[in-house]
Design a protein around this motif. Structure first.
Motif, mmCIF file in Angstrom:
data_model
loop_
_atom_site.group_PDB
_atom_site.id
_atom_site.type_symbol
_atom_site.label_atom_id
_atom_site.label_comp_id
_atom_site.label_asym_id
_atom_site.label_seq_id
_atom_site.Cartn_x
_atom_site.Cartn_y
_atom_site.Cartn_z
ATOM 1 N N LEU A 126 59.389 25.800 1.414
ATOM 2 C CA LEU A 126 59.870 27.261 2.111
ATOM 3 C C LEU A 126 59.235 28.728 1.186
ATOM 4 O O LEU A 126 59.319 29.713 1.592
ATOM 5 C CB LEU A 126 61.290 27.744 1.909
ATOM 6 C CG LEU A 126 62.056 26.509 2.827
ATOM 7 C CD1 LEU A 126 63.496 26.649 2.533
ATOM 8 C CD2 LEU A 126 61.484 26.681 4.361
ATOM 9 N N GLY A 127 58.985 28.301 -0.002
ATOM 10 C CA GLY A 127 58.599 29.343 -1.081
ATOM 11 C C GLY A 127 57.280 29.543 -1.438
ATOM 12 O O GLY A 127 56.256 29.535 -0.747
ATOM 13 N N ALA A 128 56.892 29.539 -2.775
ATOM 14 C CA ALA A 128 55.672 29.885 -3.434
ATOM 15 C C ALA A 128 54.647 28.838 -3.108
ATOM 16 O O ALA A 128 53.450 29.156 -3.313
ATOM 17 C CB ALA A 128 55.915 30.266 -4.709
ATOM 18 N N GLY A 129 54.926 27.575 -2.833
ATOM 19 C CA GLY A 129 54.052 26.370 -2.759
ATOM 20 C C GLY A 129 53.814 26.070 -1.245
ATOM 21 O O GLY A 129 53.270 25.112 -1.068
ATOM 22 N N ARG A 130 54.623 26.975 -0.307
ATOM 23 C CA ARG A 130 54.179 26.552 1.021
ATOM 24 C C ARG A 130 53.030 26.477 1.507
ATOM 25 O O ARG A 130 52.166 27.425 1.152
ATOM 26 C CB ARG A 130 54.915 27.530 1.974
ATOM 27 C CG ARG A 130 55.188 27.620 3.416
ATOM 28 C CD ARG A 130 56.182 28.552 3.877
ATOM 29 N NE ARG A 130 55.660 28.698 5.367
ATOM 30 C CZ ARG A 130 56.285 29.525 5.992
ATOM 31 N NH1 ARG A 130 57.200 30.432 5.643
ATOM 32 N NH2 ARG A 130 56.415 29.712 7.384
ATOM 33 N N VAL A 253 54.087 25.849 -9.331
ATOM 34 C CA VAL A 253 55.013 26.781 -9.152
ATOM 35 C C VAL A 253 56.157 26.820 -10.465
ATOM 36 O O VAL A 253 56.583 25.993 -10.668
ATOM 37 C CB VAL A 253 55.820 26.712 -7.909
ATOM 38 C CG1 VAL A 253 57.031 27.713 -7.972
ATOM 39 C CG2 VAL A 253 54.852 26.727 -6.905
ATOM 40 N N LEU A 254 56.058 27.991 -11.157
ATOM 41 C CA LEU A 254 56.898 28.054 -12.335
ATOM 42 C C LEU A 254 58.141 28.832 -11.839
ATOM 43 O O LEU A 254 58.195 30.077 -11.446
ATOM 44 C CB LEU A 254 56.209 28.710 -13.504
ATOM 45 C CG LEU A 254 55.100 28.218 -14.026
ATOM 46 C CD1 LEU A 254 54.865 28.958 -15.307
ATOM 47 C CD2 LEU A 254 55.433 26.752 -14.466
ATOM 48 N N ALA A 289 59.312 31.749 -5.626
ATOM 49 C CA ALA A 289 59.660 32.844 -4.685
ATOM 50 C C ALA A 289 61.276 32.875 -4.060
ATOM 51 O O ALA A 289 61.564 33.997 -3.696
ATOM 52 C CB ALA A 289 58.721 32.837 -3.532
ATOM 53 N N LEU A 290 61.969 31.911 -4.471
ATOM 54 C CA LEU A 290 63.305 31.739 -3.924
ATOM 55 C C LEU A 290 64.206 32.013 -4.953
ATOM 56 O O LEU A 290 65.479 32.187 -4.408
ATOM 57 C CB LEU A 290 63.379 30.369 -3.251
ATOM 58 C CG LEU A 290 62.176 30.027 -2.216
ATOM 59 C CD1 LEU A 290 62.602 28.417 -1.780
ATOM 60 C CD2 LEU A 290 62.414 30.865 -0.994
ATOM 61 N N GLY A 291 63.915 31.997 -5.977
ATOM 62 C CA GLY A 291 65.028 32.758 -7.230
ATOM 63 C C GLY A 291 66.035 31.386 -7.086
ATOM 64 O O GLY A 291 65.702 30.310 -6.914
#
Length: 316
Positions: A126-130, A253-254, A289-291
């Motif tokens: 869902l996030g930065a690695g999508r 993703v960090l 990206a998802l915090g």
């Protein structure tokens, strides 16, 4: 699944738990926070988890929604196949059959997962690695842990302990880690380690210094802070290069507190990682990206997977 169906999702930490009602498309329609207060002991924490889950399920029904499953994420060592929280220093769990307890209490299918692995699951889907397919999610806070996600599924390991990248030895003569061995990555490059290292070198002239303060002082040109920050970046680059050699991912993703340093971390880290690449393909290095929603969303995805319902966010 119908649009009115939701998963009851809980991300449990030593201090607090983040909770949500999550639709199959990965959207949280209700979020809550509750104290865990792990000092009360593991039995009390289990009671709180179950009470909160029941409360969320009841609120879902009151809003015309249908809870179809429960997803719970906890720290430590997790046996996902048996649904057992094997061990957690933060929460005090030892062999707690949390999945079965939740099924008995709520009467809903339940999945139990590791907090970092489900966070990685959410960031990958869902996030930065999508869209990346092969993702290494690395959470850097008090400690350092990772999740290797391939095609939307996170590797668990033979004993539920996959992803302990924080215990890669990067400095054999470095400080002793909490695990007992010297020079682990998290003993050098975690948020806790950076503040501790700065205070040690500064001596008695400073009190407690946060990682954010070290980053700010380094950016302002303070030599000592710059030295500590660079040491951490170099160690982290060594750890990530090892991870890339092992997993050959498309994206790293960090997440966690250290990633909030933004370009102060990512610019030098990208350069240091680039220097370490030989025949390996250099991964894309991005911020999560998802915090702090990642744990809840990932717990919900894990529960949906257990039901055989894979979301299709990549087609949205």
């Amino acid at each position: 699944m119908d649009a009115d169906r939701v998963v009851v999702a809980l991300d449990v930490g030593g201090t607090g738990m983040k909770c949500a009602l999550v639709r199959p498309d990965g959207v949280a329609v209700r979020t809550e926070r509750h104290p865990t207060d792990a000092t009360r002991g593991p039995d009390a924490v289990v009671d709180t988890i179950l009470d909160v889950a029941v409360g969320l399920a009841d609120k879902a029904r009151a809003d015309g929604l249908t809870p179809v499953a429960v997803g719970i994420a906890v720290p430590g060592i997790v046996d996902e196949a048996r649904g057992v929280a094997v061990w957690s220093a933060n929460v005090g769990f030892r062999d707690v059959p949390l999945r079965d307890l939740a099924v008995s209490r709520l009467g809903l299918p339940t999945a139990l997962g590791h907090d970092v692995r489900v966070g990685g699951l959410a960031e990958a889907r869902l996030g930065a690695g999508r869209g990346a397919g092969h993702v290494l999610f690395v959470a850097i806070g008090t400690g350092i842990a990772a999740a290797h996600v391939v095609d939307g599924a996170a590797a668990v390991g033979a004993h539920g302990a996959a992803g302990e990248i924080g215990h890669i030895m990067v400095r054999p003569d470095g400080p002793r880690c909490g695990c007992g061995r010297p020079g682990c990555l998290e003993a050098v490059a975690s948020a806790a380690a950076i503040g501790r290292r700065y205070a040690e070198l500064a001596g008695e002239t400073v009190g407690v210094v946060t990682t954010a303060e070290v980053a700010q002082r380094a950016a302002a040109g303070e030599p000592l802070a710059g030295r500590v920050w660079q040491e951490a970046v170099e160690a982290l680059a060594d750890g990530l290069a090892t991870g890339q050699a092992l997993f050959d991912v498309a994206t790293i993703v960090l997440g966690g507190g250290l990633a909030q340093a933004g370009d102060r971390l990512f610019d030098p880290l990208r350069a240091a990682l680039h220097e370490r690449m030989t025949f390996h393909r250099e991964p894309r290095l991005v911020a999560a990206a998802l915090g702090d929603e990642a744990g809840c969303l990932g717990a919900a995805l894990l529960a949906l997977d257990a039901l055989g319902v894979r979301d299709r966010q990549e087609k949205r």
